[in-house]
Design an enzyme around this catalytic site. Structure first.
Site, PDB file in Angstrom:
ATOM      1  N   ASN A 214       0.845  -1.206   0.000  1.00  0.00           N
ATOM      2  CA  ASN A 214       0.000   0.000   0.000  1.00  0.00           C
ATOM      3  C   ASN A 214       0.875   1.249   0.000  1.00  0.00           C
ATOM      4  O   ASN A 214       2.099   1.158   0.007  1.00  0.00           O
ATOM      5  CB  ASN A 214      -0.957  -0.025   1.197  1.00  0.00           C
ATOM      6  N   ASP A 283      -4.335  -6.392   5.433  1.00  0.00           N
ATOM      7  CA  ASP A 283      -5.342  -7.219   6.115  1.00  0.00           C
ATOM      8  C   ASP A 283      -5.307  -8.662   5.614  1.00  0.00           C
ATOM      9  O   ASP A 283      -5.652  -9.579   6.338  1.00  0.00           O
ATOM     10  CB  ASP A 283      -6.737  -6.621   5.885  1.00  0.00           C
ATOM     11  N   ASP A 313      -4.343  -9.711  13.318  1.00  0.00           N
ATOM     12  CA  ASP A 313      -4.385  -8.297  13.709  1.00  0.00           C
ATOM     13  C   ASP A 313      -3.377  -8.117  14.849  1.00  0.00           C
ATOM     14  O   ASP A 313      -3.630  -8.518  15.987  1.00  0.00           O
ATOM     15  CB  ASP A 313      -5.798  -7.910  14.156  1.00  0.00           C
ATOM     16  N   ILE A 314      -2.238  -7.529  14.513  1.00  0.00           N
ATOM     17  CA  ILE A 314      -1.127  -7.448  15.478  1.00  0.00           C
ATOM     18  C   ILE A 314      -1.534  -6.626  16.695  1.00  0.00           C
ATOM     19  O   ILE A 314      -1.301  -7.006  17.839  1.00  0.00           O
ATOM     20  CB  ILE A 314       0.118  -6.823  14.798  1.00  0.00           C
ATOM     21  N   PHE A 330      -3.824   3.252  15.163  1.00  0.00           N
ATOM     22  CA  PHE A 330      -4.081   4.279  14.161  1.00  0.00           C
ATOM     23  C   PHE A 330      -5.276   3.838  13.326  1.00  0.00           C
ATOM     24  O   PHE A 330      -5.478   2.644  13.100  1.00  0.00           O
ATOM     25  CB  PHE A 330      -2.856   4.468  13.242  1.00  0.00           C
ATOM     26  N   LYS A 344     -13.436   1.257  15.978  1.00  0.00           N
ATOM     27  CA  LYS A 344     -12.221   0.444  15.816  1.00  0.00           C
ATOM     28  C   LYS A 344     -11.497   0.315  17.150  1.00  0.00           C
ATOM     29  O   LYS A 344     -11.005  -0.749  17.509  1.00  0.00           O
ATOM     30  CB  LYS A 344     -11.317   1.123  14.773  1.00  0.00           C
TER      31      LYS A 344
HETATM   32  N1  CTP Z   1      -3.213  -3.292  12.550  1.00  0.00           N
HETATM   33  C1  CTP Z   1      -2.398  -4.307  12.999  1.00  0.00           C
HETATM   34  N2  CTP Z   1      -2.395  -5.512  12.359  1.00  0.00           N
HETATM   35  C2  CTP Z   1      -3.213  -5.751  11.319  1.00  0.00           C
HETATM   36  C3  CTP Z   1      -4.048  -4.718  10.866  1.00  0.00           C
HETATM   37  C4  CTP Z   1      -4.024  -3.486  11.492  1.00  0.00           C
HETATM   38  O1  CTP Z   1      -1.646  -4.103  13.950  1.00  0.00           O
HETATM   39  N3  CTP Z   1      -3.192  -6.923  10.728  1.00  0.00           N
HETATM   40  C5  CTP Z   1      -3.221  -2.010  13.251  1.00  0.00           C
HETATM   41  C6  CTP Z   1      -2.652  -0.857  12.456  1.00  0.00           C
HETATM   42  O2  CTP Z   1      -1.266  -0.693  12.672  1.00  0.00           O
HETATM   43  C7  CTP Z   1      -3.454   0.314  12.997  1.00  0.00           C
HETATM   44  C8  CTP Z   1      -4.809  -0.290  13.242  1.00  0.00           C
HETATM   45  O3  CTP Z   1      -4.559  -1.662  13.511  1.00  0.00           O
HETATM   46  O4  CTP Z   1      -2.973   0.755  14.239  1.00  0.00           O
HETATM   47  C9  CTP Z   1      -5.676  -0.128  12.050  1.00  0.00           C
HETATM   48  O5  CTP Z   1      -6.699  -1.006  12.137  1.00  0.00           O
HETATM   49  P1  CTP Z   1      -7.394  -1.630  10.842  1.00  0.00           P
HETATM   50  O6  CTP Z   1      -8.570  -2.376  11.339  1.00  0.00           O
HETATM   51  O7  CTP Z   1      -6.458  -2.316   9.972  1.00  0.00           O
HETATM   52  O8  CTP Z   1      -7.741  -0.332  10.159  1.00  0.00           O
HETATM   53  P2  CTP Z   1      -8.134  -0.211   8.715  1.00  0.00           P
HETATM   54  O9  CTP Z   1      -7.174  -0.893   7.802  1.00  0.00           O
HETATM   55  O10 CTP Z   1      -8.346   1.226   8.534  1.00  0.00           O
HETATM   56  O11 CTP Z   1      -9.425  -1.100   8.848  1.00  0.00           O
HETATM   57  P3  CTP Z   1     -10.724  -1.101   7.971  1.00  0.00           P
HETATM   58  O12 CTP Z   1     -10.246  -1.664   6.695  1.00  0.00           O
HETATM   59  O13 CTP Z   1     -11.618  -1.968   8.756  1.00  0.00           O
HETATM   60  O14 CTP Z   1     -11.138   0.329   7.940  1.00  0.00           O
END
Ligand code: CTP
Length: 400
Positions: A214, A283, A313-314, A330, A344
């Site tokens: 991304n 994701d 999801d870390i 974030f 969230k």
């Molecule tokens: N995050 C993470 N590990 C993942 C995905 C996200 O640690 N596999 C963390 C990101 O670093 C950030 C937050 O979770 O702090 C963002 O959440 P996320 O649900 O991924 O946000 P978006 O991508 O914006 O989700 P959505 O697509 O549902 O809007």
């Protein structure tokens, strides 16, 4: 950019050295950062650059002698040190460092350093000399002594020297000195705290040459790492593939995929005071990574369909640890910023989320943030990412 040097008064003491020319640029940077600069020069310093140049750049008359009759009380060494927030000796020659170590007072610079109030006007020393002079036991002894007396030594760097030799002793570049002085002036609100930060995108390989990633540049996460280190934290930065230099004093671990990021973060997380997840983690990843490049067959089959698997999801995983650090997430949204971000925050079980508009921040040097916790919101208006990072870090420090 709002610099921690905004409104500060710097007493810039130059001693003899060819590196004196770099101080012209440093003075410009200080003035641009909103500081006022009072230059003083030894007789040796004036052999390398003129007081006229330094006066023009600092906008103030330069002092070159302890016998200067301009001050009404004829005590430049007292007046100048009482006004200053910090005294910076740059370049600091071997002789100047020896004078500081011995507490001599036979020129304006050593006299002022001795006369300053040591707790109100800290002393920063930026050595510049030939490598043999730097390595000499006498110099090393003097450097250890001024540090024991409370001075902070900045540098020196290693590299090509004006004398044609190569080694330690070269003065840092103007920008590096500026960054170090800025960092020095930041209140140490995170001293003794350990912070783990993720930054940048992840790269999910499809085959050896292709992948899914991304537009995250990592700039926000790197700025947070820098700001946290400035505030005195012990910082570990886990970064996806980005093109950014490692902030000074930060331990950096490079990863590619979300899985590698998770494998790196999870074992470290319980030992931290805070975890700041600024990475744009993918994701999903391709279920299968092809060992060899997928070939296009001439006139053959249609485009491949990729099966995808969800990544861990870390952030949520760290928040669920038995002894989680203070977790900051974030959220990059494109609409209904506060509503989506707070949802969230609750979903991931974290106390604080930092919301921003995704398309308006990726790759840019500035951003605007909305901090959301269970009590409400706080807006950090649009600014450069380093200024925002410093505000965010100051906010997080209060929560730890
Ligand atoms: N995050 C993470 N590990 C993942 C995905 C996200 O640690 N596999 C963390 C990101 O670093 C950030 C937050 O979770 O702090 C963002 O959440 P996320 O649900 O991924 O946000 P978006 O991508 O914006 O989700 P959505 O697509 O549902 O809007």
């Amino acid at each position: 950019m709002t610099s921690p040097l905004q409104g500060k008064h710097i007493l810039l003491a130059m001693t003899g050295g060819i590196a004196g020319y770099k101080i012209a640029e440093l003075t410009r940077l200080f003035v641009k950062g909103g500081a006022t600069v009072q230059v003083m020069m030894t007789e040796a310093a004036e052999q390398f650059i003129t007081a006229v140049t330094m006066q023009a750049l600092s906008g103030r008359a330069v002092y070159t002698s302890q016998w200067d009759a301009r001050p009404g009380n004829n005590m430049a060494h007292i007046n100048l040190s009482r006004e200053a927030d910090v005294m910076l000796v740059a370049p600091a020659s071997a002789d100047a460092i020896a004078a500081l170590a011995q507490g001599r007072a036979d020129d304006l610079v050593s006299l002022t350093a001795l006369a300053r109030r040591i707790h109100e006007c800290p002393l920063l020393v930026v050595p510049a000399m030939n490598r043999e002079m730097w390595a000499h036991p006498a110099t090393q002894r003097n450097v250890a002594q001024i540090q024991a007396d409370g001075a902070t030594v900045i540098g020196p760097a290693s590299g090509d020297q004006a004398c044609g030799e190569t080694g330690d002793g070269r003065m840092l570049e103007a920008q590096e000195i500026f960054d170090e002085v800025e960092a020095f002036m930041v209140p140490k609100t995170l001293r003794g705290k350990k912070l783990l930060i993720t930054a940048g995108p992840t790269f999910e390989a499809i085959d050896p040459v292709r992948g899914i990633t991304n537009h995250s540049s990592g700039k926000m996460g790197f700025a947070i790492a820098r700001a946290a280190a400035e505030a005195g934290a012990e910082v570990t930065l886990v970064s996806g593939p980005v093109h950014l230099p490692t902030p000074r004093g930060v331990q950096r671990i490079d990863v590619q995929s979300a899985q590698q990021m998770a494998d790196t973060v999870l074992p470290l997380a319980s030992h931290q005071h805070a975890f700041i997840a600024s990475a744009a983690v993918a994701d999903w990843r391709p279920t299968q990574t092809h060992q060899h490049k997928m070939k296009k067959v001439e006139g053959g089959a249609t485009a491949p369909t990729l099966a995808m698997t969800e990544n861990l999801d870390i952030l949520a995983a760290v928040a669920k640890l038995p002894q989680p650090p203070y977790c900051v997430g974030f959220a990059a949204e494109s609409e209904k910023l506060a509503e989506h971000a707070d949802a969230k925050r609750r979903r991931k079980g974290i106390p604080l989320i930092v919301a921003n508009l995704g398309p308006a921040t990726f790759g840019r040097d500035d951003n605007a943030l909305l901090l959301i916790d269970e009590h409400g919101q706080r807006e950090l208006p649009r600014a450069d990412k380093l200024s925002l990072a410093r505000e965010l870090v100051a906010d997080i420090a209060k929560r730890l």
